[in-house]
Design an enzyme around this catalytic site. Structure first.
Site, PDB file in Angstrom:
ATOM      1  N   ASN A 180     -29.623 -70.620  -5.682  1.00  0.00           N
ATOM      2  CA  ASN A 180     -30.411 -69.377  -6.082  1.00  0.00           C
ATOM      3  C   ASN A 180     -31.737 -69.837  -6.098  1.00  0.00           C
ATOM      4  O   ASN A 180     -32.720 -69.041  -6.455  1.00  0.00           O
ATOM      5  CB  ASN A 180     -29.999 -69.288  -7.585  1.00  0.00           C
ATOM      6  CG  ASN A 180     -30.267 -70.470  -8.451  1.00  0.00           C
ATOM      7  OD1 ASN A 180     -29.954 -71.642  -8.241  1.00  0.00           O
ATOM      8  ND2 ASN A 180     -30.609 -70.156  -9.902  1.00  0.00           N
TER       9      ASN A 180
ATOM     10  N   ASP B  27     -33.607 -76.795  -6.106  1.00  0.00           N
ATOM     11  CA  ASP B  27     -32.558 -77.668  -5.821  1.00  0.00           C
ATOM     12  C   ASP B  27     -31.208 -76.917  -5.478  1.00  0.00           C
ATOM     13  O   ASP B  27     -30.309 -77.523  -4.569  1.00  0.00           O
ATOM     14  CB  ASP B  27     -31.921 -78.689  -6.632  1.00  0.00           C
ATOM     15  CG  ASP B  27     -31.363 -78.063  -7.813  1.00  0.00           C
ATOM     16  OD1 ASP B  27     -30.216 -78.750  -8.559  1.00  0.00           O
ATOM     17  OD2 ASP B  27     -31.859 -77.060  -8.554  1.00  0.00           O
TER      18      ASP B  27
ATOM     19  N   GLY C  17     -32.629 -69.914 -13.687  1.00  0.00           N
ATOM     20  CA  GLY C  17     -31.459 -68.976 -14.189  1.00  0.00           C
ATOM     21  C   GLY C  17     -31.417 -68.648 -15.521  1.00  0.00           C
ATOM     22  O   GLY C  17     -30.323 -67.792 -15.873  1.00  0.00           O
TER      23      GLY C  17
ATOM     24  N   ASP D 271     -38.151 -74.589 -10.673  1.00  0.00           N
ATOM     25  CA  ASP D 271     -36.767 -74.436 -11.205  1.00  0.00           C
ATOM     26  C   ASP D 271     -36.646 -75.437 -12.158  1.00  0.00           C
ATOM     27  O   ASP D 271     -37.475 -76.459 -12.358  1.00  0.00           O
ATOM     28  CB  ASP D 271     -35.793 -74.839 -10.156  1.00  0.00           C
ATOM     29  CG  ASP D 271     -34.475 -74.714 -10.637  1.00  0.00           C
ATOM     30  OD1 ASP D 271     -34.210 -74.004 -11.191  1.00  0.00           O
ATOM     31  OD2 ASP D 271     -33.636 -75.981 -10.160  1.00  0.00           O
ATOM     32  N   MET D 272     -35.557 -74.984 -13.184  1.00  0.00           N
ATOM     33  CA  MET D 272     -35.734 -76.093 -14.302  1.00  0.00           C
ATOM     34  C   MET D 272     -34.450 -77.275 -14.236  1.00  0.00           C
ATOM     35  O   MET D 272     -34.637 -78.120 -14.087  1.00  0.00           O
ATOM     36  CB  MET D 272     -35.181 -75.100 -15.648  1.00  0.00           C
ATOM     37  CG  MET D 272     -36.335 -74.261 -16.240  1.00  0.00           C
ATOM     38  SD  MET D 272     -37.156 -75.011 -17.239  1.00  0.00           S
ATOM     39  CE  MET D 272     -36.032 -75.131 -18.604  1.00  0.00           C
TER      40      MET D 272
ATOM     41  N   LYS E 140     -35.222 -65.090  -7.713  1.00  0.00           N
ATOM     42  CA  LYS E 140     -36.535 -65.941  -7.905  1.00  0.00           C
ATOM     43  C   LYS E 140     -37.560 -65.448  -6.991  1.00  0.00           C
ATOM     44  O   LYS E 140     -38.662 -65.512  -7.270  1.00  0.00           O
ATOM     45  CB  LYS E 140     -36.092 -67.360  -7.842  1.00  0.00           C
ATOM     46  CG  LYS E 140     -35.183 -67.713  -9.034  1.00  0.00           C
ATOM     47  CD  LYS E 140     -35.121 -69.360  -9.023  1.00  0.00           C
ATOM     48  CE  LYS E 140     -33.911 -69.802 -10.032  1.00  0.00           C
ATOM     49  NZ  LYS E 140     -34.080 -71.203 -10.193  1.00  0.00           N
TER      50      LYS E 140
END
Length: 280
Positions: free
Chosen positions: A230, A227, A51, A16-17, A204
């Site tokens: 999503n 975290d 996202g 995740d970003m 995801k």
């Protein structure tokens, strides 16, 4: 952090970003970049799963050297899985103009801000544009337009619809979401002020599964880090699931392991422990 190493070797890392890969200033740190480079040098595939739309991933993919037609990214919460080199989409679940009208009306009735992304531009029907919409336009690297609903082109399709507002206002609205919305769409928070609305088939986790199958990687050999809400399906799919130290409680309960926060380079720590240990 749980110090036990996973049984199966990691062949693919899905990261995740925001809140995970990037530090609180939305930047990559040298240690995180070094850990990712070392994993990739060992032949481990690294996939950013966000996202954000692809345009919002592009600068970081370039900074990490993840480019070319052998590389992929997961964008818009899994509504898009794209080959970085060719632009070909392995997965794509666009939303219709009717979906846009329906969700915009729900947001208006609930008294919260709304935005839509068509891949090239972000649109909001709110004359008083939310500060979170402005920030998201910047992070996603797409121009922002205020556009009345009646002035939108009915031929448009969207890769993402979002309800956004101050966290307490948004949470109060979420408690009142009509079942007509939650039956029709998948609805998940990606940040305290973002509620993502997307196709039920997306997510995801499902898109990571499709990409792993496309690449011939078994789920036991997949590691995922996240975290927020999503990220849950991605963590549930991966053989090695890692929650950030700053993750919400539900993510920590779902993941098998926990690392440090994104301010403490938790992604680098996890890669060093689970992928590079014995090889660095």
């Amino acid at each position: 952090m749980d110090m036990h190493r996973p049984h199966a070797p990691v062949e693919l890392i899905a990261i995740d970003m925001d809140g995970t890969l990037l530090n609180p200033a939305h930047r990559l740190t040298p240690r995180v970049k070094q850990a990712i480079a070392a994993a990739r040098a060992q032949g481990v595939r690294v996939v950013l799963a966000s996202g954000r739309p692809v345009s919002g991933l592009a600068p970081f993919l370039a900074e990490l050297g993840i480019e070319g037609d052998a590389e992929f990214c997961i964008a818009c919460n899994g509504a898009v899985v794209e080959n970085i080199g060719t632009g070909q989409r392995v997965v794509e679940y666009p939303l219709s103009f009717e979906d846009f009208l329906f969700c915009e009306r729900v947001a208006r009735e609930l008294g919260i801000h709304f935005q839509a992304l068509d891949g090239r531009r972000m649109y909001t029907p709110n004359q008083d544009i939310s500060i979170y919409t402005v920030a998201d336009s910047h992070l996603s690297d797409v121009p922002l337009s205020y556009r009345r609903v009646e002035d939108m082109d009915p031929a448009m399709q969207f890769i993402k619809l979002m309800m956004i507002d101050e966290p307490d206002v948004l949470d109060a609205a979420i408690a009142r979401l009509p079942s007509a919305l939650t039956d029709r769409f998948a609805v998940l928070k990606s940040a305290p002020f973002f509620l993502e609305v997307f196709d039920h088939r997306a997510g995801k986790g499902p898109s990571l599964q499709k990409l792993a199958e496309h690449l011939g990687v078994d789920r036991a050999n997949v590691m995922a880090l996240g975290d927020q809400e999503n990220d849950l399906t991605m963590l549930q799919f991966a053989g090695t699931s890692v929650a950030m130290g700053n993750a919400i409680e539900g993510v920590k309960q779902t993941a098998r392991f926990e690392t440090a926060t994104n301010a403490e380079e938790g992604v680098a720590l996890a890669i060093e422990r689970f992928v590079l240990a014995g090889n660095v």
